[in-house]
Scaffold this motif. Structure first.
Motif, short mmCIF file in Angstrom:
data_model
loop_
_atom_site.label_atom_id
_atom_site.label_comp_id
_atom_site.label_asym_id
_atom_site.label_seq_id
_atom_site.Cartn_x
_atom_site.Cartn_y
_atom_site.Cartn_z
N ASN A 11 -1.42 -2.83 10.59
CA ASN A 11 -1.11 -3.16 9.21
C ASN A 11 -0.22 -2.06 8.63
N CYS A 12 0.69 -2.43 7.74
CA CYS A 12 1.69 -1.47 7.24
C CYS A 12 1.03 -0.24 6.62
N GLN B 118 0.85 -0.30 -3.03
CA GLN B 118 1.61 -1.10 -2.10
C GLN B 118 2.65 -1.98 -2.77
N GLY C 117 5.33 -6.31 0.77
CA GLY C 117 4.22 -6.52 1.70
C GLY C 117 3.70 -7.95 1.61
N ALA C 118 3.96 -8.59 0.49
CA ALA C 118 3.52 -9.99 0.31
C ALA C 118 4.67 -10.95 0.59
N ILE D 120 -5.72 -6.85 -2.60
CA ILE D 120 -4.75 -7.29 -1.58
C ILE D 120 -5.54 -7.96 -0.46
N GLU E 228 -7.71 -6.02 3.14
CA GLU E 228 -6.70 -4.98 3.34
C GLU E 228 -7.38 -3.63 3.49
N ARG F 284 -1.79 -3.32 -5.42
CA ARG F 284 -0.42 -3.82 -5.46
C ARG F 284 0.26 -3.26 -6.70
N HIS G 4 5.57 1.66 0.49
CA HIS G 4 4.15 1.85 0.17
C HIS G 4 3.89 3.35 -0.04
C1 2RA Z 1 0.54 -6.22 2.23
N1 2RA Z 1 -0.30 -5.00 4.17
O1 2RA Z 1 1.05 -5.16 1.86
C2 2RA Z 1 -0.16 -6.32 3.57
C3 2RA Z 1 0.54 -7.25 4.51
N2 2RA Z 1 1.87 -6.82 4.79
O2 2RA Z 1 0.57 -7.26 1.57
#
Ligand code: 2RA
Length: 342
Positions: free
Chosen positions: A131-132, A159, A163-164, A202, A213, A237, A244
């Motif tokens: 995952n990022c 984030q 990412g979405a 998230i 997440e 988010r 991020h």
């Molecule tokens: C996000 N890590 O940032 C999740 C999926 N890329 O939404």
């Protein structure tokens, strides 16, 4: 002779970045095929800044026989259908979805952290990309863990909306624009307004009150770095398009000063230390976009615990958080296992 490489999901945020990075790093590919859903079939997409254009093929009809590796950015549902088919045909899959990350027969790889674990890929011919938010964090933790042995990590993430996916970016743009005309537009991708706001949610909620997440950051860090490390995360988010950021607090078994940590991080693979205790002496997400590095700033001791440090970590979530890490795995696979002359 180079490799025959497939990029699956080439029309999405991550798929496009995979193509850009394969071109930037002059990956030794003789052929590149781009595949996506029927909706995108026939589209022509750029291969990075080169003048090459690639025609999108329908993944449903694509025969992976004779192809060396496939970088997947198609989401878990399509991965479940196609990754086993590609792997069985002898085409090693490097998958960016979460589907195989916790599969004991699939290595979860961040090359700067656990490159040797790639040997496990022979079991299913599949390699998982983390995952990022996990990827950038373990790049920062690994060099410190090697010296002072990490006991516990507390991380808060900030984030970006990319990412979405594209829908998340469009929602931030439209809401931000419409607010000035008095109509912020109803949330669609996110649960609440994201423009000029932050959302502590998230992925889906789990029974213990954390989100998936947050669970990913815990279990993936244990698989990639060390199962004994305790991790607790709060994933948020924020109204940033790409990049991020993470506020990371670390408790070590052994003593380590901020100065020692800075010296270690300055030399660590994949890390760019930007850390001056003055105005602007730190990195912000806008400055990391398009870059490969995991930036680290604000390294300082945490005197509230024995052997504590806090630091700030920023990285392009579409690159180190996804596409770059996948291409680095492809380079590692080529060097260690496929051994074709470049
Ligand atoms: C996000 N890590 O940032 C999740 C999926 N890329 O939404």
């Amino acid at each position: 002779m180079g490799y025959r490489v497939v990029v699956a999901g080439a029309t999405g945020n991550v798929g496009r970045e995979m193509l850009n990075i394969l071109a930037e790093r002059q990956f030794p590919a003789d052929e590149i095929a781009v595949v996506a859903s029927a909706r995108s079939t026939g589209d022509m997409i750029e291969f990075g800044d080169t003048d090459r254009k690639l025609k999108v093929q329908n993944i449903e009809h694509f025969d992976p026989t004779g192809w060396d590796m496939a970088l997947f950015a198609v989401g878990s549902e399509a991965t479940a259908i196609h990754a086993p088919r590609f792997a069985a045909a002898g085409c090693t899959v490097i998958d960016n979805s979460s589907l195989y990350r916790m599969d004991p027969d699939v290595p979860l790889i961040v090359p700067e952290v656990n490159a040797d674990a790639i040997a496990l890929h022979t079991k299913k011919n599949i390699i998982a990309n983390p995952n990022c938010s996990t990827a950038q964090m373990v790049v920062a933790l690994k060099p410190l863990h090697d010296v002072a042995k990490i006991k516990r990590v507390v991380v808060a993430t900030y984030q970006s909306v990319s990412g979405a996916g594209k829908q998340g970016m469009d929602e931030l743009f439209e809401q931000s624009r419409n607010i000035f005309v008095g109509d912020p537009a109803e949330p669609k991708k996110f649960t609440k307004q994201i423009a000029f706001n932050v959302i502590p949610h998230i992925d889906k909620f789990l029974d213990d009150g954390s989100t998936k997440e947050e669970w990913k950051m815990v279990v993936e860090t244990k698989k990639i770095l060390d199962p004994k490390i305790k991790v607790t995360a709060t994933c948020v988010r924020v109204p940033v398009f790409v990049g991020h950021s993470e506020a990371i607090n670390i408790e070590f078994e052994n003593e380590i000063s901020a100065k020692q940590a800075q010296e270690i991080l300055r030399e660590a693979p994949g890390v760019m230390l930007v850390d001056k205790r003055e105005d602007g002496g730190y990195v912000t997400p806008i400055e990391c976009v398009g870059d490969y590095a995991t930036y680290i700033s604000r390294v300082r001791e945490d005197s509230t615990v024995e052997n504590g440090l806090s630091l700030w970590c920023v990285s392009d979530n579409l690159r180190k958080g996804a596409a770059l890490n996948a291409v680095q795995i492809a380079e590692l696979l080529g060097r260690k296992h496929l051994k074709k002359a470049a």
